[in-house]
Design a protein around this motif. Structure first.
Motif, PDB file in Angstrom:
ATOM      1  N   GLN A  94      34.310  50.691  16.946  1.00 18.92           N
ATOM      2  CA  GLN A  94      34.039  52.027  16.414  1.00 18.92           C
ATOM      3  C   GLN A  94      34.621  53.120  17.308  1.00 18.92           C
ATOM      4  O   GLN A  94      34.666  54.282  16.917  1.00 18.92           O
ATOM      5  N   GLY A  95      35.051  52.755  18.492  1.00 22.59           N
ATOM      6  CA  GLY A  95      35.556  53.744  19.437  1.00 22.59           C
ATOM      7  C   GLY A  95      37.005  54.124  19.163  1.00 22.59           C
ATOM      8  O   GLY A  95      37.828  53.272  18.820  1.00 22.59           O
ATOM      9  N   LYS A  96      37.300  55.389  19.335  1.00 21.94           N
ATOM     10  CA  LYS A  96      38.657  55.887  19.069  1.00 21.94           C
ATOM     11  C   LYS A  96      39.686  55.265  19.997  1.00 21.94           C
ATOM     12  O   LYS A  96      40.812  54.988  19.602  1.00 21.94           O
ATOM     13  N   TRP A  97      39.308  55.044  21.267  1.00 22.01           N
ATOM     14  CA  TRP A  97      40.277  54.600  22.275  1.00 22.01           C
ATOM     15  C   TRP A  97      40.132  53.119  22.635  1.00 22.01           C
ATOM     16  O   TRP A  97      40.691  52.673  23.632  1.00 22.01           O
ATOM     17  N   ILE A  98      39.394  52.350  21.865  1.00 25.45           N
ATOM     18  CA  ILE A  98      39.087  50.980  22.265  1.00 25.45           C
ATOM     19  C   ILE A  98      40.344  50.142  22.463  1.00 25.45           C
ATOM     20  O   ILE A  98      40.434  49.346  23.415  1.00 25.45           O
ATOM     21  N   THR A  99      41.355  50.299  21.607  1.00 22.21           N
ATOM     22  CA  THR A  99      42.573  49.508  21.762  1.00 22.21           C
ATOM     23  C   THR A  99      43.318  49.903  23.031  1.00 22.21           C
ATOM     24  O   THR A  99      43.862  49.049  23.748  1.00 22.21           O
ATOM     25  N   TYR A 100      43.338  51.186  23.317  1.00 22.67           N
ATOM     26  CA  TYR A 100      43.966  51.656  24.553  1.00 22.67           C
ATOM     27  C   TYR A 100      43.212  51.144  25.777  1.00 22.67           C
ATOM     28  O   TYR A 100      43.814  50.594  26.712  1.00 22.67           O
ATOM     29  N   LEU A 101      41.898  51.290  25.779  1.00 22.42           N
ATOM     30  CA  LEU A 101      41.106  50.860  26.934  1.00 22.42           C
ATOM     31  C   LEU A 101      41.227  49.362  27.164  1.00 22.42           C
ATOM     32  O   LEU A 101      41.233  48.896  28.308  1.00 22.42           O
ATOM     33  N   ALA A 102      41.351  48.604  26.075  1.00 28.95           N
ATOM     34  CA  ALA A 102      41.497  47.153  26.212  1.00 28.95           C
ATOM     35  C   ALA A 102      42.830  46.776  26.842  1.00 28.95           C
ATOM     36  O   ALA A 102      42.989  45.664  27.369  1.00 28.95           O
ATOM     37  N   SER A 103      43.804  47.692  26.816  1.00 27.53           N
ATOM     38  CA  SER A 103      45.119  47.409  27.393  1.00 27.53           C
ATOM     39  C   SER A 103      45.180  47.706  28.886  1.00 27.53           C
ATOM     40  O   SER A 103      46.152  47.336  29.555  1.00 27.53           O
ATOM     41  N   LEU A 104      44.159  48.360  29.432  1.00 27.79           N
ATOM     42  CA  LEU A 104      44.175  48.752  30.842  1.00 27.79           C
ATOM     43  C   LEU A 104      43.785  47.579  31.735  1.00 27.79           C
ATOM     44  O   LEU A 104      43.057  46.678  31.318  1.00 27.79           O
ATOM     45  N   PRO A 105      44.240  47.593  32.982  1.00 28.32           N
ATOM     46  CA  PRO A 105      43.926  46.478  33.894  1.00 28.32           C
ATOM     47  C   PRO A 105      42.443  46.408  34.223  1.00 28.32           C
ATOM     48  O   PRO A 105      41.746  47.430  34.242  1.00 28.32           O
ATOM     49  N   THR A 106      41.973  45.214  34.506  1.00 32.40           N
ATOM     50  CA  THR A 106      40.581  44.999  34.911  1.00 32.40           C
ATOM     51  C   THR A 106      40.481  44.501  36.347  1.00 32.40           C
ATOM     52  O   THR A 106      39.387  44.388  36.889  1.00 32.40           O
ATOM     53  N   GLN A 107      41.629  44.191  36.948  1.00 32.40           N
ATOM     54  CA  GLN A 107      41.663  43.749  38.338  1.00 32.40           C
ATOM     55  C   GLN A 107      42.661  44.591  39.117  1.00 32.40           C
ATOM     56  O   GLN A 107      43.710  44.977  38.578  1.00 32.40           O
ATOM     57  N   PHE A 108      42.331  44.876  40.370  1.00 29.60           N
ATOM     58  CA  PHE A 108      43.171  45.740  41.201  1.00 29.60           C
ATOM     59  C   PHE A 108      43.344  45.135  42.591  1.00 29.60           C
ATOM     60  O   PHE A 108      42.454  44.435  43.087  1.00 29.60           O
ATOM     61  N   ASP A 109      44.490  45.436  43.194  1.00 29.08           N
ATOM     62  CA  ASP A 109      44.772  44.982  44.556  1.00 29.08           C
ATOM     63  C   ASP A 109      44.487  46.073  45.578  1.00 29.08           C
ATOM     64  O   ASP A 109      44.899  45.956  46.737  1.00 29.08           O
ATOM     65  N   THR A 110      43.812  47.134  45.160  1.00 25.83           N
ATOM     66  CA  THR A 110      43.520  48.232  46.084  1.00 25.83           C
ATOM     67  C   THR A 110      42.414  47.837  47.061  1.00 25.83           C
ATOM     68  O   THR A 110      41.568  46.994  46.761  1.00 25.83           O
ATOM     69  N   PRO A 111      42.388  48.462  48.242  1.00 25.80           N
ATOM     70  CA  PRO A 111      41.376  48.125  49.251  1.00 25.80           C
ATOM     71  C   PRO A 111      39.937  48.329  48.794  1.00 25.80           C
ATOM     72  O   PRO A 111      39.021  47.797  49.422  1.00 25.80           O
ATOM     73  N   MET A 112      39.707  49.102  47.740  1.00 30.99           N
ATOM     74  CA  MET A 112      38.359  49.264  47.199  1.00 30.99           C
ATOM     75  C   MET A 112      37.728  47.910  46.893  1.00 30.99           C
ATOM     76  O   MET A 112      36.504  47.738  46.988  1.00 30.99           O
ATOM     77  N   PHE A 113      38.571  46.919  46.564  1.00 26.93           N
ATOM     78  CA  PHE A 113      38.075  45.613  46.153  1.00 26.93           C
ATOM     79  C   PHE A 113      38.333  44.529  47.202  1.00 26.93           C
ATOM     80  O   PHE A 113      38.155  43.349  46.923  1.00 26.93           O
ATOM     81  N   TRP A 114      38.737  44.922  48.398  1.00 30.18           N
ATOM     82  CA  TRP A 114      39.001  43.943  49.448  1.00 30.18           C
ATOM     83  C   TRP A 114      37.701  43.508  50.114  1.00 30.18           C
ATOM     84  O   TRP A 114      36.700  44.228  50.135  1.00 30.18           O
ATOM     85  N   SER A 115      37.743  42.330  50.694  1.00 29.06           N
ATOM     86  CA  SER A 115      36.614  41.841  51.494  1.00 29.06           C
ATOM     87  C   SER A 115      36.623  42.545  52.852  1.00 29.06           C
ATOM     88  O   SER A 115      37.619  43.154  53.261  1.00 29.06           O
ATOM     89  N   ASP A 116      35.499  42.456  53.561  1.00 27.18           N
ATOM     90  CA  ASP A 116      35.420  43.047  54.901  1.00 27.18           C
ATOM     91  C   ASP A 116      36.469  42.441  55.831  1.00 27.18           C
ATOM     92  O   ASP A 116      37.055  43.139  56.669  1.00 27.18           O
ATOM     93  N   GLU A 117      36.709  41.155  55.677  1.00 29.50           N
ATOM     94  CA  GLU A 117      37.716  40.490  56.513  1.00 29.50           C
ATOM     95  C   GLU A 117      39.106  41.047  56.232  1.00 29.50           C
ATOM     96  O   GLU A 117      39.902  41.283  57.160  1.00 29.50           O
ATOM     97  N   GLU A 118      39.406  41.279  54.970  1.00 29.55           N
ATOM     98  CA  GLU A 118      40.714  41.837  54.615  1.00 29.55           C
ATOM     99  C   GLU A 118      40.836  43.276  55.111  1.00 29.55           C
ATOM    100  O   GLU A 118      41.908  43.695  55.576  1.00 29.55           O
ATOM    101  N   LEU A 119      39.759  44.036  55.021  1.00 30.65           N
ATOM    102  CA  LEU A 119      39.796  45.422  55.486  1.00 30.65           C
ATOM    103  C   LEU A 119      40.039  45.518  56.985  1.00 30.65           C
ATOM    104  O   LEU A 119      40.599  46.509  57.470  1.00 30.65           O
ATOM    105  N   GLN A 120      39.639  44.497  57.731  1.00 33.59           N
ATOM    106  CA  GLN A 120      39.904  44.488  59.168  1.00 33.59           C
ATOM    107  C   GLN A 120      41.398  44.543  59.458  1.00 33.59           C
ATOM    108  O   GLN A 120      41.811  45.054  60.507  1.00 33.59           O
ATOM    109  N   GLU A 121      42.196  44.025  58.556  1.00 33.24           N
ATOM    110  CA  GLU A 121      43.651  44.056  58.737  1.00 33.24           C
ATOM    111  C   GLU A 121      44.192  45.488  58.699  1.00 33.24           C
ATOM    112  O   GLU A 121      45.292  45.754  59.174  1.00 33.24           O
ATOM    113  N   LEU A 122      43.429  46.395  58.105  1.00 32.07           N
ATOM    114  CA  LEU A 122      43.844  47.799  58.011  1.00 32.07           C
ATOM    115  C   LEU A 122      43.284  48.654  59.135  1.00 32.07           C
ATOM    116  O   LEU A 122      43.471  49.872  59.149  1.00 32.07           O
ATOM    117  N   GLN A 123      42.629  48.026  60.085  1.00 32.88           N
ATOM    118  CA  GLN A 123      42.041  48.757  61.207  1.00 32.88           C
ATOM    119  C   GLN A 123      43.077  49.668  61.860  1.00 32.88           C
ATOM    120  O   GLN A 123      44.182  49.256  62.173  1.00 32.88           O
TER     121      GLN A 123
END
Length: 502
Positions: A94-123
């Motif tokens: 029923q949503g106007k943008w549902i097809t568009y939103l379904a095309s967007l990524p659901t996984q990211f390689d940005t540090p927001m989603f990194w583990s604490d161990e991975e973030l240590q590499e950016l120290q």
């Protein structure tokens, strides 16, 4: 992507399918490709303003109630747009943008989603303090979660654990960070809550601004259309806090274009009722169609978009890196190096407070043109003043000049060397060898690229310092007769320092 293209066209979008296709590119994911030679100034797609998704086009703020929207502070920052996108997606078919939103990524390689161990590499890098995970989660718990609980008619309890979770909040925020545009209202157009918005000047010949974290940058065409920016460059955090975020929008089709350093060949422009993606140079068949992120340092590229740019660099004598890499040196590091344990003494606190009150910078930027920021030298000299000299400075109301001499030189060296110790290893060769390994995860490889780039900038400014010290020695050996010699040509002006960025 066939469903998305069909949805785009059904809702008023026009795509030149003879010129542009959508495909996957090795190493950069989905993007736009030229299906045949495309001339300069060719419109490859157009869409109506009604197809963009923002707090201005979603019906949620209105049905939620504008007073309640503001009461829960959903009009500040991105939390309102995030909630709109979550709600639109929860509407399903029923949503106007549902097809568009379904095309967007659901996984990211940005540090927001990194583990604490991975973030240590950016120290030590400019990334760690800007990820904003804690701030985002505070907005979720203090703004979004309480707001949706007040309207079970709009946010049924059985949908909360599916569509309005903290994880989905982070995913939606990352979609905005990496793919949104700033689409300014046209002259005469008003936002929903117009009574609280001051009248704006004409938009004629203005350039859209995306300093708060959306995606790409373009120039004003100067022909009556307006240029739409996907994120360009950061502004001071003070500017970010007061910026009107209601113009931030998701623009279907436009966000498919990738970006790469110095590769822009198309830009998005807007007029009263439509937005147009227009080529800015000829594009050969088979080439990727690029918008631009504004040629950012790898620290910002990784934080926002989850990738880095590696190209031949003049400052590295043709070796690979990012010509836009920078190092940020915080003023508190400068104070600690110069003042040591006495940094909290009243004598120094007065000077630091005065420096900041007078508009002095609390972050100094060094880039691949490794010139020592004039403000950094000036702050160093301020902290070295005798009490008598400090009192005279107060009377004049001006900080010391950025003169480089034998008193300042060793302190600047200690500042740069101390900044190097913030990384896992100050040794460039260690990271260079690590990058040669084929067993690295993508996140670790990106972290090494970022920190190596910053360390190369620091190595460059240390080389500059050595040259300036050699120049001082040459001046002294030619007979100074007791006069203190200074060298002022190795420092840079205001563009090399600024307020802290977030």
């Amino acid at each position: 992507m066939n469903d998305f293209v069909a949805w785009f066209q059904h809702n008023g979008g026009v795509l030149d399918t003879s010129m542009m296709g959508i495909t996957d590119f090795p190493g950069s994911g989905r993007g736009a490709v030229a299906l045949q030679d495309i001339p300069e100034n060719h419109t490859i797609f157009t869409l109506p303003r009604s197809l963009i998704l923002s707090t201005q086009t979603s019906t949620l703020p209105s049905v939620f109630g504008l007073e309640a929207w503001k009461k829960h502070k959903l009009h500040k920052g991105w939390v309102g747009l995030i909630l709109c996108m979550m709600w639109e997606e929860a509407q399903g078919s029923q949503g106007k943008w549902i097809t568009y939103l379904a095309s967007l990524p659901t996984q990211f390689d940005t540090p927001m989603f990194w583990s604490d161990e991975e973030l240590q590499e950016l120290q030590g890098t400019a990334v760690v303090d800007k990820i904003g995970r804690d701030e985002a989660e505070r907005d979720y718990h203090e703004k979004l979660a309480p707001a949706i609980k007040t309207r079970p008619d709009l946010f049924p309890s059985d949908q909360i654990d599916t569509w309005y979770t903290l994880h989905r909040y982070h995913v939606t925020g990352s979609r905005i960070l990496s793919r949104s545009f700033n689409v300014e209202r046209w002259e005469g157009e008003v936002e929903q809550d117009a009574e609280d918005v001051p009248a704006e000047d004409s938009n004629e010949d203005s350039q859209a601004d995306t300093s708060i974290g959306s995606a790409m940058d373009v120039d004003d065409p100067g022909d009556g259309e307006e240029a739409v920016d996907e994120e360009s460059s950061d502004k001071d955090s003070d500017d970010e806090e007061i910026e009107d975020t209601s113009d931030i929008a998701m623009v279907p089709m436009a966000d498919i274009l990738n970006a790469r350093y110095d590769s822009v060949n198309a830009k998005l422009f807007y007029e009263k009722d439509h937005l147009h993606m227009v080529t800015t140079k000829p594009i050969n068949a088979g080439e990727q169609i690029f918008n631009t992120y504004g040629d950012l340092p790898n620290s910002d590229l990784l934080r926002r978009y989850g990738h880095v740019d590696i190209v031949p660099c003049p400052h590295l004598k043709g070796a690979l890196g990012n010509p836009q890499d920078v190092v940020e040196i915080r003023a508190d590091l400068v104070v600690n190096v110069i003042c040591g344990d006495a940094s909290n003494d009243e004598t120094y606190r007065q000077r630091i407070d005065w420096w900041l009150d007078e508009g002095g910078d609390d972050v100094f930027i060094i880039d691949t043109d490794p010139i020592i920021p004039a403000a950094l030298t000036s702050l160093t000299r301020l902290l070295l003043l005798t009490q008598e000299e400090w009192e005279k400075t107060l009377e004049k109301g001006r900080p010391p000049k950025s003169k480089f001499d034998l008193q300042v030189s060793p302190l600047l060296r200690r500042i740069f060397e101390t900044r190097l110790t913030g990384y896992q290893s100050p040794d460039l060769e260690v990271d260079t060898k690590l990058l040669a390994s084929e067993s690295l995860t993508i996140n670790k490889r990106h972290a090494i690229v970022v920190r190596l780039g910053e360390k190369q900038v620091l190595a460059g400014v240390l080389d500059t310092l050595r040259l300036m010290e050699a120049a001082l020695s040459d001046v002294g050996s030619n007979g100074s007769k007791g006069k203190r010699r200074v060298v002022s040509g190795g420092t840079a002006g205001e563009t090399k320092s600024k307020k802290a960025r977030h």
